[in-house]
Design a protein around this motif. Structure first.
Motif, short mmCIF file in Angstrom:
data_model
loop_
_atom_site.label_atom_id
_atom_site.label_comp_id
_atom_site.label_asym_id
_atom_site.label_seq_id
_atom_site.Cartn_x
_atom_site.Cartn_y
_atom_site.Cartn_z
N VAL A 83 9.89 28.92 21.33
CA VAL A 83 10.16 28.04 20.19
C VAL A 83 10.69 26.68 20.65
N PHE A 84 11.13 26.59 21.91
CA PHE A 84 11.58 25.29 22.43
C PHE A 84 10.42 24.34 22.72
N ARG A 85 9.22 24.85 22.86
CA ARG A 85 8.10 24.00 23.30
C ARG A 85 7.90 22.77 22.41
N ARG A 121 10.76 17.58 25.28
CA ARG A 121 9.90 16.61 25.94
C ARG A 121 9.37 17.14 27.25
N PHE A 122 10.04 18.16 27.80
CA PHE A 122 9.59 18.85 29.01
C PHE A 122 9.99 20.30 28.85
N ALA A 134 14.97 16.38 24.75
CA ALA A 134 15.40 17.68 25.26
C ALA A 134 14.49 18.11 26.41
N VAL A 135 15.10 18.52 27.50
CA VAL A 135 14.38 19.05 28.67
C VAL A 135 14.81 20.50 28.81
N THR A 136 13.83 21.41 28.74
CA THR A 136 14.12 22.84 28.71
C THR A 136 13.51 23.53 29.92
#
Length: 631
Positions: free
Chosen positions: A155-157, A161-162, A191-193
């Protein structure tokens, strides 16, 4: 150092050691890119990243400064804290956030969406299910029958942004380098995950020592392409009624001096967005204040007359454009200066893709000799002076028995210093504040209005204070937002950080109540009331919530002034205290608010048995006729 020299570490230890030696640089100044980690440890990360953070604090590598670990109380809140920190640092530094698998990690999704929408860098390290799938399905694992590599972290996709999932240690190097690239790219950041399966976090590998050398990421200031600059200058020179709209990019690029020089040279009035307020000091001769649905009469009148709009670092949200109604000249043209081409292209603009500071300086030079018509300068002053009278009236109503919230804003505006920071995010307050607040510096006004996330204020205040410890930081929060996310007060107390928490108690949702009433829904379900056994509705007495007692339970001093003058005295006390202090003041749910001069598109039910709704629908349809595409 031999290129073949290696060190054996777990994936968690490698992540922590790598982050501890990353730096950003802009204009010759270097800063630690990720100086700390906020976390809540659970079975998904306590023995992986948690162990690595412990080891980093107790036994750091030779010559390396440990990461500071902060224990949070709520996963969404800790992302808000990182956003508050990064925004206060003008996106040159941020914090990392780690959470356990399942609900711990998915609780960060709202914070990730906020960061990406607002273009603020944060590093998220959510734990994930076992990469080996040996104990599959593990506790809190989502089972997807069509794709066994899906986890709740997918769900973070769309809000990152990454995004990457490290299922083997060998993948970590590319993932970390890619993450740092996006965090330090002003056009791509958000957000970079990096998802870390819990078994992989504890897995050891031989890492090249070179991975852990001190690395500096240079934050670019792209300069305008000469042909684009000439085209933009030609459009501006043709203008009779130009305006500048300053957005958040003007603040993050530290372009205030360049914006003031541009305004001084050209005489073009400057309007501001929520994120751009303070980029030009409110008392500059060309400053006209907030534009759009929550803007003031002066700025909106200038916007309506403008034949050329110069957008600087703005993404033109519907509030800025009043749902595409505020720029009303039928032949209006746009020149957009933005580091991100996606935003520069909006409204069919003449695009200048560049850093705001560099672009403003270059555009000013290209416009040498140009100055807006003298009659426009007089028009600006007349409009701004008239709005100043309205602001003074809103700030000093002396309303009885309960003050309007605008009186509290006036007290804060007059008592807070130039380098102090006001933080707010949601409800009726952002609308009143954009219209009224007299920002003297780009530091002072910190409104999160891209996502307008209730509950942002208190955790963001913690982040802002960590980034600027010498500033007085004020979290201005309504009782609705307070009830959603007060938990980080415990973190503030644990860290010995001093902020001032101002809670306005009006027993309801003022903003949504007013919106409901104006759109035919009669303030339905917008007041905090007990269920009335006689009517069966939520129209009984006030819910007997004692906010002051709740705040005192965190071990902080709480002041309860009865009115505006008492509030002024209470704020002076709170500002003088060495520790966090809260002020709870009751205000009038019904305002009044400053007069509105722009529209916001909120659809009204097309059919209804209620006369109030039918009337509101007719007004809505009439107002919608002013909407247009800018092509």
């Amino acid at each position: 150092m031999s290129p073949r020299e290696t060190v054996r570490l777990t994936v968690g230890q490698a992540v922590v050691r790598f982050l501890s030696v990353q730096y950003s640089e802009r204009d010759g100044v270097e800063r630690r890119l990720v100086p700390g980690v906020f976390g809540i440890l659970g079975h998904g990360n306590v023995t992986g990243l948690g162990q690595a953070l412990l080891q980093n604090e107790l036994d750091p590598a030779d010559g390396e400064q440990p990461l500071r670990y902060y224990g949070a109380r709520n996963e969404q809140n800790m992302v808000h804290t990182a956003v508050g920190y990064a925004r206060t640092a003008n996106r040159l530094q941020t914090l990392a956030c780690t959470a356990s698998i399942g609900p711990g990690s998915t609780n960060m999704v709202t914070g990730a969406a906020l960061a990406t929408i607002d273009r603020i860098p944060v590093l998220l390290l959510p734990s994930d299910v076992f990469a080996t799938r040996r104990p599959d399905p593990v506790l809190q694992q989502l089972e997807n029958e069509q794709s066994l590599d899906v986890s709740v972290n997918d769900v973070f996709r769309p809000v990152s942004r990454f995004f990457d999932r490290v299922t083997r240690p060998e993948q970590l190097v590319g993932s970390l380098l890619g993450a740092m690239r996006v965090l330090t790219d002003p056009a791509e950041t958000g957000a970079v995950t990096v998802c870390l399966p819990q078994d992989v976090q504890a897995e050891a590998a031989d890492w090249p020592v070179e991975l852990f050398r001190r690395r500096v990421w240079h934050v670019a200031r792209p300069v305008p392409e000469p042909a684009a600059l000439r085209r933009a200058a030609d459009v501006v020179r043709s203008a009779r009624r130009p305006v500048v709209v300053a957005g958040g990019g003007a603040v993050y690029s530290e372009a205030s001096a360049a914006l003031a020089a541009f305004a001084d040279a050209t005489g073009i009035p400057v309007l501001d967005t929520q994120a751009g307020k303070g980029a030009l000091a409110w008392d500059h001769p060309c400053a006209a204040g907030g534009v759009g649905a929550t803007g003031n009469d002066a700025a909106n009148a200038l916007a309506a007359e403008a034949d050329v709009v110069i957008g600087v670092g703005t993404r033109y949200t519907d509030f800025t454009t009043a749902s595409r109604t505020v720029f009303a000249d039928p032949d209006v043209r746009f020149v957009n200066l933005n580091v991100k081409a996606f935003d520069a292209a909006k409204h069919g603009a003449e695009m200048v893709v560049a850093d705001a500071r560099e672009g403003l300086d270059a555009l000013r030079e290209s416009l040498a000799g140009y100055r807006g018509p003298a009659d426009r300068t007089r028009r600006v002053r007349e409009l701004v002076d008239a709005w100043s009278v309205v602001t003074d009236e809103c700030y000093h109503r002396d309303q009885q028995p309960l003050p309007a919230q605008t009186e509290i804003f006036g007290a804060l505006n007059e008592l807070m210093g130039d380098e102090d920071i006001l933080i707010n995010a949601a409800g009726s307050m952002p609308g009143d504040l954009q219209a009224l607040w007299r920002a003297r510096t780009p530091v002072q006004y910190h409104l999160e209005y891209g996502f307008s996330c209730m509950g942002y204020e208190i955790p963001a205040a913690l982040g802002a204070k960590l980034a600027r410890p010498d500033s007085e930081v004020v979290a201005l929060v309504g009782d609705g937002s307070y009830q959603m996310a007060p938990q980080e007060i415990a973190t503030i107390v644990a860290e010995g950080v001093k902020v001032v928490v101002v809670v306005l108690q009006n027993h309801g949702w003022s903003s949504i109540g007013a919106l409901s009433e104006s759109h035919g829904s009669q303030r339905f379900a917008t007041r905090y009331r007990l269920r009335n056994p006689e009517t069966g509705l939520l129209d009984g007495a006030h819910v007997p919530l004692d906010l002051a007692a709740n705040l005192r339970s965190y071990g902080i001093e709480v002041l309860e002034p009865a009115g505006t003058q008492e509030f002024r005295a209470a704020y002076r006390t709170a500002a003088g205290n060495a520790a966090t202090t809260a002020i709870v003041v009751e205000t009038d749910l019904y305002g009044p608010a400053p007069p509105s001069s722009a529209w916001w598109d909120v659809p009204v039910a097309e059919v209804s048995t209620l006369e109030s709704t039918r009337t509101a629908r007719a007004e809505y349809v009439a107002a919608r006729d002013a909407q247009r595409h800018h092509l």
